[in-house]
Scaffold this motif. Structure first.
Motif, PDB file in Angstrom:
ATOM      1  N   GLN A 114      29.624  48.278  46.670  1.00  0.00           N
ATOM      2  CA  GLN A 114      29.505  49.697  46.319  1.00  0.00           C
ATOM      3  C   GLN A 114      30.163  49.884  44.951  1.00  0.00           C
ATOM      4  O   GLN A 114      30.980  49.065  44.536  1.00  0.00           O
ATOM      5  N   PRO A 115      29.798  50.927  44.227  1.00  0.00           N
ATOM      6  CA  PRO A 115      30.320  51.123  42.869  1.00  0.00           C
ATOM      7  C   PRO A 115      31.840  51.149  42.843  1.00  0.00           C
ATOM      8  O   PRO A 115      32.490  51.619  43.775  1.00  0.00           O
ATOM      9  N   LEU A 116      32.416  50.635  41.734  1.00  0.00           N
ATOM     10  CA  LEU A 116      33.858  50.560  41.578  1.00  0.00           C
ATOM     11  C   LEU A 116      34.327  51.613  40.585  1.00  0.00           C
ATOM     12  O   LEU A 116      33.694  51.836  39.545  1.00  0.00           O
ATOM     13  N   ASP A 117      35.453  52.263  40.896  1.00  0.00           N
ATOM     14  CA  ASP A 117      36.040  53.205  39.936  1.00  0.00           C
ATOM     15  C   ASP A 117      36.926  52.429  38.959  1.00  0.00           C
ATOM     16  O   ASP A 117      37.010  51.193  39.012  1.00  0.00           O
ATOM     17  N   SER A 118      37.602  53.149  38.061  1.00  0.00           N
ATOM     18  CA  SER A 118      38.403  52.497  37.010  1.00  0.00           C
ATOM     19  C   SER A 118      39.520  51.640  37.605  1.00  0.00           C
ATOM     20  O   SER A 118      39.749  50.510  37.155  1.00  0.00           O
ATOM     21  N   ASP A 119      40.235  52.173  38.587  1.00  0.00           N
ATOM     22  CA  ASP A 119      41.327  51.414  39.201  1.00  0.00           C
ATOM     23  C   ASP A 119      40.803  50.135  39.857  1.00  0.00           C
ATOM     24  O   ASP A 119      41.421  49.050  39.743  1.00  0.00           O
ATOM     25  N   ALA A 120      39.678  50.232  40.539  1.00  0.00           N
ATOM     26  CA  ALA A 120      39.092  49.073  41.216  1.00  0.00           C
ATOM     27  C   ALA A 120      38.618  48.031  40.205  1.00  0.00           C
ATOM     28  O   ALA A 120      38.735  46.823  40.438  1.00  0.00           O
ATOM     29  N   LYS A 121      38.066  48.513  39.069  1.00  0.00           N
ATOM     30  CA  LYS A 121      37.613  47.570  38.042  1.00  0.00           C
ATOM     31  C   LYS A 121      38.792  46.806  37.434  1.00  0.00           C
ATOM     32  O   LYS A 121      38.716  45.595  37.192  1.00  0.00           O
ATOM     33  N   ILE A 122      39.909  47.522  37.169  1.00  0.00           N
ATOM     34  CA  ILE A 122      41.105  46.852  36.622  1.00  0.00           C
ATOM     35  C   ILE A 122      41.642  45.824  37.618  1.00  0.00           C
ATOM     36  O   ILE A 122      42.011  44.704  37.242  1.00  0.00           O
ATOM     37  N   PHE A 123      41.653  46.204  38.909  1.00  0.00           N
ATOM     38  CA  PHE A 123      42.108  45.275  39.938  1.00  0.00           C
ATOM     39  C   PHE A 123      41.206  44.036  39.980  1.00  0.00           C
ATOM     40  O   PHE A 123      41.677  42.893  40.119  1.00  0.00           O
ATOM     41  N   THR A 124      39.867  44.257  39.843  1.00  0.00           N
ATOM     42  CA  THR A 124      38.912  43.146  39.875  1.00  0.00           C
ATOM     43  C   THR A 124      39.132  42.210  38.677  1.00  0.00           C
ATOM     44  O   THR A 124      39.064  40.981  38.808  1.00  0.00           O
ATOM     45  N   ILE A 125      39.401  42.795  37.495  1.00  0.00           N
ATOM     46  CA  ILE A 125      39.668  41.973  36.301  1.00  0.00           C
ATOM     47  C   ILE A 125      40.884  41.083  36.538  1.00  0.00           C
ATOM     48  O   ILE A 125      40.867  39.878  36.257  1.00  0.00           O
ATOM     49  N   ALA A 156      39.556  50.204  46.453  1.00  0.00           N
ATOM     50  CA  ALA A 156      38.136  50.551  46.341  1.00  0.00           C
ATOM     51  C   ALA A 156      37.588  51.184  47.608  1.00  0.00           C
ATOM     52  O   ALA A 156      36.388  51.493  47.669  1.00  0.00           O
ATOM     53  N   ASP A 157      38.447  51.342  48.637  1.00  0.00           N
ATOM     54  CA  ASP A 157      38.050  51.976  49.889  1.00  0.00           C
ATOM     55  C   ASP A 157      36.912  51.219  50.576  1.00  0.00           C
ATOM     56  O   ASP A 157      35.959  51.817  51.084  1.00  0.00           O
ATOM     57  N   TYR A 158      36.988  49.845  50.570  1.00  0.00           N
ATOM     58  CA  TYR A 158      36.006  49.008  51.259  1.00  0.00           C
ATOM     59  C   TYR A 158      36.434  48.804  52.708  1.00  0.00           C
ATOM     60  O   TYR A 158      37.625  48.919  53.054  1.00  0.00           O
ATOM     61  N   GLY A 159      35.457  48.476  53.524  1.00  0.00           N
ATOM     62  CA  GLY A 159      35.783  48.007  54.862  1.00  0.00           C
ATOM     63  C   GLY A 159      36.324  46.579  54.778  1.00  0.00           C
ATOM     64  O   GLY A 159      36.171  45.901  53.761  1.00  0.00           O
ATOM     65  N   TRP A 160      36.957  46.073  55.855  1.00  0.00           N
ATOM     66  CA  TRP A 160      37.608  44.758  55.804  1.00  0.00           C
ATOM     67  C   TRP A 160      36.605  43.640  55.549  1.00  0.00           C
ATOM     68  O   TRP A 160      36.862  42.730  54.763  1.00  0.00           O
ATOM     69  N   ILE A 161      35.429  43.693  56.193  1.00  0.00           N
ATOM     70  CA  ILE A 161      34.421  42.647  55.995  1.00  0.00           C
ATOM     71  C   ILE A 161      33.889  42.698  54.565  1.00  0.00           C
ATOM     72  O   ILE A 161      33.759  41.676  53.878  1.00  0.00           O
ATOM     73  N   ASN A 162      33.563  43.907  54.105  1.00  0.00           N
ATOM     74  CA  ASN A 162      33.064  44.061  52.734  1.00  0.00           C
ATOM     75  C   ASN A 162      34.132  43.657  51.706  1.00  0.00           C
ATOM     76  O   ASN A 162      33.826  43.073  50.661  1.00  0.00           O
TER      77      ASN A 162
END
Length: 320
Positions: A41-52, A17-23
């Motif tokens: 910050q908004p999540l793309d499709s890959d980030a949403k699948i990872f979050t699931i 998701a291209d977050y910083g380490w703290i975030n």
């Protein structure tokens, strides 16, 4: 497992998701804890699948953790572990104590006598029924284990103990205990039980200071009650049950005031000062002198054995 899922989640949010380490760490924590705050910050499709996948995995891990903790408490493992640690802490604080191997008939008698003298003791026992009896008492420290193993003796503090009593039913087991204890603590006084005559010499060679044969002692005592009944009855009336009811006491010369070192029994004047009478003297060479002469010197590493009424013995202990 919990640490691992947090680590994976943090790294995943950083690279996917291209977050910083703290975030990324913040996002991982609010995700696995199901707090439900808004995304950093908004999540793309890959980030949403990872979050699931992260949510499903974290819920599974949390469920497992809760089941383990519930089972741990439900089976009293937590309380048992707490009790065990408390007992271990007390044992580790003991110094110059006595270890009793076996809590059978002879072991119980030994413990009763040691407790009457307020001597620090640790029992080594592996019989579940006897352990339940020890725990029911609530005043005795114990190690659950095989007394013939070095691990059990070390857990009981053999290196800090001044004495060990082994009362196991098997002479072979007692022999193993004596060998192990002598190897772990060369200065420890070891008393062993024996069942047959042939074991006596072997136990002495193995390192036992004293070997007791209960059956032989019992038979000799009964015969003495027939041949010299009055003498035996008088001896039986001499109490050495504990600090408050003793008729016989031993005095270690090093425990006396320095002014009495190398003086005579006459100079100590126990009869006049306490009412007690000296009936024996143990030399530094471990020889016993019955009814020693008044001129006997109180040299270091020797002991006096005195007799008196309980009140006189208490006065003796108070003075010296």
């Amino acid at each position: 497992m919990l640490f691992l899922i947090i680590l994976i989640g943090t790294i995943g949010f950083v690279f996917i998701a291209d977050y910083g380490w703290i975030n990324a760490l913040y996002m991982t924590v609010i995700t696995i804890s199901t707090v439900g705050f808004k995304e950093v910050q908004p999540l793309d499709s890959d980030a949403k699948i990872f979050t699931i996948l992260l949510i499903i995995t974290s819920i599974t891990i949390f469920g497992y953790i809760i089941s383990v903790i519930t089972d741990y408490i439900a089976n009293n493992k937590f309380i048992e572990e707490l009790k065990f640690k408390q007992v271990q802490k007390k044992i580790q604080s003991l110094q110059k104590h006595t270890i009793v191997c076996g809590f059978g008939r002879n072991g119980k008698q030994a413990m009763a006598r040691l407790k009457s003298y307020k001597k620090g003791c640790v029992i080594v026992e592996n019989d579940p029924e006897l352990i339940e009896e020890i725990e029911a008492d609530g005043t005795m420290l114990y190690i659950k284990g095989d007394a013939t193993s070095d691990e059990a003796l070390l857990a009981a503090g053999i290196e800090r103990a001044t004495s060990l009593i082994t009362t196991l039913p098997s002479d072979a087991d007692n022999l193993y205990v004596v060998l192990s204890a002598r190897q772990l603590n060369s200065e420890c006084t070891i008393v062993s039980r024996a069942s047959i005559d042939t074991s006596y010499k072997k136990l002495k060679i193995a390192g036992a200071d004293n070997v007791i044969m209960p059956d032989k002692l019992g038979g000799a005592h009964m015969a003495s009650l027939v041949t010299t009944p009055d003498i035996m009855e008088f001896i039986d009336r001499l109490s050495i049950e504990g600090e408050s009811s003793s008729n016989i006491e031993e005095l270690i010369i090093e425990d006396l005031p320095e002014e009495y070192t190398n003086k005579s029994i006459f100079d100590l004047d126990l009869r006049k000062r306490t009412g007690c009478t000296v009936i024996g003297f143990k030399t530094p060479d471990k020889e016993y002198i019955i009814n020693p002469d008044a001129s006997t010197k109180l040299v270091p590493k020797s002991k006096l054995i005195v007799i008196g009424r309980p009140a006189e013995i208490r006065k003796l202990n108070k003075l010296f």
